[in-house]
Design a protein around this motif. Structure first.
Motif, mmCIF file in Angstrom:
data_model
loop_
_atom_site.group_PDB
_atom_site.id
_atom_site.type_symbol
_atom_site.label_atom_id
_atom_site.label_comp_id
_atom_site.label_asym_id
_atom_site.label_seq_id
_atom_site.Cartn_x
_atom_site.Cartn_y
_atom_site.Cartn_z
ATOM 1 N N ASN A 9 -3.498 5.014 6.269
ATOM 2 C CA ASN A 9 -4.953 4.836 6.287
ATOM 3 C C ASN A 9 -5.309 3.901 5.138
ATOM 4 O O ASN A 9 -5.044 4.209 3.979
ATOM 5 C CB ASN A 9 -5.665 6.178 6.102
ATOM 6 C CG ASN A 9 -5.467 7.080 7.288
ATOM 7 O OD1 ASN A 9 -5.522 6.633 8.418
ATOM 8 N ND2 ASN A 9 -5.222 8.345 7.028
ATOM 9 N N LEU A 10 -5.888 2.749 5.468
ATOM 10 C CA LEU A 10 -6.242 1.749 4.463
ATOM 11 C C LEU A 10 -7.752 1.578 4.382
ATOM 12 O O LEU A 10 -8.451 1.694 5.381
ATOM 13 C CB LEU A 10 -5.616 0.397 4.807
ATOM 14 C CG LEU A 10 -4.091 0.331 4.798
ATOM 15 C CD1 LEU A 10 -3.635 -1.044 5.256
ATOM 16 C CD2 LEU A 10 -3.544 0.645 3.424
ATOM 17 N N THR A 11 -8.235 1.278 3.190
ATOM 18 C CA THR A 11 -9.646 0.985 2.950
ATOM 19 C C THR A 11 -9.728 -0.331 2.197
ATOM 20 O O THR A 11 -8.996 -0.533 1.220
ATOM 21 C CB THR A 11 -10.293 2.106 2.113
ATOM 22 O OG1 THR A 11 -10.108 3.339 2.788
ATOM 23 C CG2 THR A 11 -11.773 1.861 1.906
ATOM 24 N N CYS A 12 -10.615 -1.223 2.634
ATOM 25 C CA CYS A 12 -10.783 -2.504 1.957
ATOM 26 C C CYS A 12 -11.353 -2.277 0.561
ATOM 27 O O CYS A 12 -12.342 -1.564 0.390
ATOM 28 C CB CYS A 12 -11.698 -3.420 2.778
ATOM 29 S SG CYS A 12 -12.006 -5.012 1.960
ATOM 30 N N ARG A 13 -10.726 -2.910 -0.432
ATOM 31 C CA ARG A 13 -11.183 -2.769 -1.819
ATOM 32 C C ARG A 13 -12.509 -3.475 -2.078
ATOM 33 O O ARG A 13 -13.171 -3.210 -3.076
ATOM 34 C CB ARG A 13 -10.136 -3.348 -2.779
ATOM 35 C CG ARG A 13 -8.872 -2.545 -2.850
ATOM 36 C CD ARG A 13 -7.961 -3.007 -3.969
ATOM 37 N NE ARG A 13 -7.271 -4.249 -3.731
ATOM 38 C CZ ARG A 13 -6.118 -4.373 -3.084
ATOM 39 N NH1 ARG A 13 -5.530 -3.316 -2.566
ATOM 40 N NH2 ARG A 13 -5.558 -5.548 -2.939
ATOM 41 N N PRO A 26 -1.844 -5.026 0.815
ATOM 42 C CA PRO A 26 -1.916 -3.569 0.922
ATOM 43 C C PRO A 26 -1.224 -2.876 -0.253
ATOM 44 O O PRO A 26 -0.204 -3.342 -0.751
ATOM 45 C CB PRO A 26 -1.182 -3.275 2.230
ATOM 46 C CG PRO A 26 -0.219 -4.400 2.366
ATOM 47 C CD PRO A 26 -0.917 -5.613 1.786
ATOM 48 N N VAL A 27 -1.814 -1.792 -0.711
ATOM 49 C CA VAL A 27 -1.225 -0.919 -1.724
ATOM 50 C C VAL A 27 -1.276 0.487 -1.137
ATOM 51 O O VAL A 27 -2.363 1.025 -0.910
ATOM 52 C CB VAL A 27 -2.008 -0.976 -3.055
ATOM 53 C CG1 VAL A 27 -1.432 0.007 -4.055
ATOM 54 C CG2 VAL A 27 -2.008 -2.388 -3.611
ATOM 55 N N VAL A 28 -0.103 1.066 -0.858
ATOM 56 C CA VAL A 28 -0.043 2.355 -0.172
ATOM 57 C C VAL A 28 0.718 3.361 -1.026
ATOM 58 O O VAL A 28 1.798 3.065 -1.530
ATOM 59 C CB VAL A 28 0.647 2.218 1.199
ATOM 60 C CG1 VAL A 28 0.757 3.557 1.889
ATOM 61 C CG2 VAL A 28 -0.094 1.230 2.070
ATOM 62 N N ILE A 29 0.125 4.536 -1.181
ATOM 63 C CA ILE A 29 0.774 5.642 -1.878
ATOM 64 C C ILE A 29 0.595 6.889 -1.027
ATOM 65 O O ILE A 29 -0.544 7.286 -0.745
ATOM 66 C CB ILE A 29 0.170 5.859 -3.282
ATOM 67 C CG1 ILE A 29 0.375 4.610 -4.129
ATOM 68 C CG2 ILE A 29 0.787 7.074 -3.948
ATOM 69 C CD1 ILE A 29 -0.316 4.648 -5.470
ATOM 70 N N GLU A 30 1.687 7.452 -0.578
ATOM 71 C CA GLU A 30 1.687 8.694 0.197
ATOM 72 C C GLU A 30 0.773 8.665 1.420
ATOM 73 O O GLU A 30 -0.050 9.548 1.623
ATOM 74 C CB GLU A 30 1.342 9.879 -0.696
ATOM 75 C CG GLU A 30 2.357 10.114 -1.794
ATOM 76 C CD GLU A 30 2.028 11.308 -2.647
ATOM 77 O OE1 GLU A 30 1.178 12.129 -2.254
ATOM 78 O OE2 GLU A 30 2.629 11.426 -3.720
#
Length: 59
Positions: A9-13, A26-30
């Motif tokens: 699940n990504l959210t635009c910064r 993208p920066v994804v953690i868990e």
């Protein structure tokens, strides 16, 4: 054999859009994270005419 991979699940910064179809950095953690959507990148002048990231832009 493992199950299918799920997308994070990504959210635009920049604008807060959830799970944009096309995104950069993208920066994804868990399983969740942030990105920059193409609309925000284009609005900031980070893309060339063909939609690619301009060489002088670093994300």
């Amino acid at each position: 054999m493992s199950g299918p991979l799920t997308l994070p699940n990504l959210t635009c910064r920049k604008c807060g859009r959830s799970n944009p179809w096309v995104y950069l950095a993208p920066v994804v953690i868990e399983g969740s994270g942030t990105c920059i959507c193409m609309d925000c990148a284009a609005a900031r002048g980070w893309l060339d005419r063909t939609g690619n990231l301009r060489p002088e832009v670093t994300l």
